[in-house]
Design a protein around this motif. Structure first.
Motif, mmCIF file in Angstrom:
data_model
loop_
_atom_site.group_PDB
_atom_site.id
_atom_site.type_symbol
_atom_site.label_atom_id
_atom_site.label_comp_id
_atom_site.label_asym_id
_atom_site.label_seq_id
_atom_site.Cartn_x
_atom_site.Cartn_y
_atom_site.Cartn_z
ATOM 1 N N ASP A 8 1.111 -4.525 -1.507
ATOM 2 C CA ASP A 8 2.004 -3.370 -1.319
ATOM 3 C C ASP A 8 3.376 -3.557 -1.971
ATOM 4 O OD1 ASP A 8 0.367 -1.507 0.626
ATOM 5 O OD2 ASP A 8 0.081 -3.552 1.343
ATOM 6 N N HIS A 10 4.495 -1.501 -4.181
ATOM 7 C CA HIS A 10 5.014 -0.126 -4.104
ATOM 8 C C HIS A 10 6.186 0.151 -5.037
ATOM 9 C CE1 HIS A 10 2.365 1.711 -1.249
ATOM 10 N NE2 HIS A 10 2.508 0.727 -0.380
ATOM 11 N N ASP A 37 -1.886 -1.290 -3.904
ATOM 12 C CA ASP A 37 -0.664 -0.494 -3.823
ATOM 13 C C ASP A 37 0.459 -1.147 -4.626
ATOM 14 O OD1 ASP A 37 -1.931 1.461 -2.404
ATOM 15 O OD2 ASP A 37 -0.705 1.294 -0.589
ATOM 16 N N HIS A 64 -2.517 4.190 -2.784
ATOM 17 C CA HIS A 64 -1.450 4.746 -3.626
ATOM 18 C C HIS A 64 -1.739 4.561 -5.113
ATOM 19 C CE1 HIS A 64 1.659 5.988 -0.661
ATOM 20 N NE2 HIS A 64 0.920 5.208 0.112
ATOM 21 N N HIS A 116 -7.842 -3.871 -0.094
ATOM 22 C CA HIS A 116 -6.552 -3.297 0.298
ATOM 23 C C HIS A 116 -6.531 -2.983 1.798
ATOM 24 C CE1 HIS A 116 -2.782 -1.230 0.083
ATOM 25 N NE2 HIS A 116 -3.302 -0.099 0.527
ATOM 26 N N HIS A 149 -2.162 -2.934 3.147
ATOM 27 C CA HIS A 149 -2.219 -1.543 3.586
ATOM 28 C C HIS A 149 -1.318 -1.230 4.782
ATOM 29 C CE1 HIS A 149 -3.786 2.454 3.538
ATOM 30 N NE2 HIS A 149 -4.697 2.329 4.474
ATOM 31 N N HIS A 151 1.167 -3.099 5.849
ATOM 32 C CA HIS A 151 2.496 -3.672 5.578
ATOM 33 C C HIS A 151 3.002 -4.510 6.754
ATOM 34 C CE1 HIS A 151 3.469 -0.076 2.619
ATOM 35 N NE2 HIS A 151 2.194 -0.420 2.590
HETATM 36 ZN ZN ZN Z 1 0.903 0.436 0.980
#
Ligand code: ZN
Length: 245
Positions: A8, A10, A37, A64, A116, A149, A151
């Motif tokens: 993640d 991101h 992600d 994402h 994920h 996923h 976090h």
């Molecule tokens: Zn995420």
């Protein structure tokens, strides 16, 4: 061998760079395992993909990443996440699209399965409860499974007879010794932590010692927030980085 376990990112380049520096300062890692992600929410999707590709790594697809390719239904996202996905989609060039398109849903690396969300629903399922985690152990063949996923840094442990599942919350600088029991391990999020601690979260697996170490890293949150503001990303996504929620 040492593996950095990250998830993640991101599109949060400042957080990703701080984690990479921290890995270096702790003696480095030969390979990165990234749990998806890479993009979504943050201001630097292309830079994060490009930086990850400079390392020897394995990466799986997150929801994402799919959304940025138009492969996810944005009705499954809240308003801000959907707006950020539409923005991300517009930033990606053919190289970045090609990279994300080729991410597998799951991978096996030695004793570890990488996904994920969960081994049952690799892109979408959140593993936060003992109930869902316990079911998940039937859906991977390796001894351990790495997930992102949510976090949130967490470990689920299945008892030797398979009858009990325990949930361990993980504190920074904790060492997890890999022993007989099967585990599902979440390293927490690099680019948008959600456990109330705004510092980037990741882990290092040392295969010789059989230990996974959890770390938190301070990064320049204000720099990421400023970039998000300049790019017109939703205010709620900017604010949440300050709180790690
Ligand atoms: Zn995420």
């Amino acid at each position: 061998m040492r593996y950095a376990i990250i998830s993640d990112i991101h599109s949060n380049l400042a957080a990703f760079e701080a984690v990479l520096l921290d890995i270096d300062e702790r003696g480095g890692a030969e390979r990165i395992w990234c749990l998806g992600d890479v993009v979504g929410y943050g201001p630097n999707p292309c830079e994060c993909i490009e930086l990850l590709q400079r390392y020897d790594h394995a990466c799986v697809a997150g929801n994402h990443d799919w959304a940025a390719l138009g492969k996810a239904d944005l009705d499954d996202f809240n308003t801000e996440a959907a707006a950020a996905s539409v923005w991300t989609m517009k930033q990606l060039g053919s190289k970045e699209i090609g990279y994300l398109e080729n991410l597998p849903l799951s991978l096996e690396e030695g004793d570890f399965t990488l996904v994920h969300g969960s081994p049952r629903e690799p892109v979408w399922e959140y593993l936060l409860s003992i109930y869902s985690a316990k079911i998940s152990f039937a859906y991977f063949q390796t001894k351990y499974c790495l997930v992102g996923h949510s976090h949130v840094p967490l470990v689920f442990e299945l008892s030797a007879d398979g009858g009990d599942c325990l949930l361990h919350k993980v504190s920074p600088d904790t060492e997890l010794r890999l022993e007989e029991n099967r585990l599902i391990i979440n390293p927490g999020g690099v680019g948008q932590p959600r456990d109330g601690d705004p510092r980037a979260s990741y882990a290092i697996y040392d295969s010789e010692r059989g230990v996974i170490s959890y770390y938190r890293v301070t990064y320049n949150i204000a720099a990421t927030q400023q970039r998000m503001k300049e790019r017109g990303l939703p205010q709620r996504l900017i604010d949440r980085l300050s709180y790690g929620l």
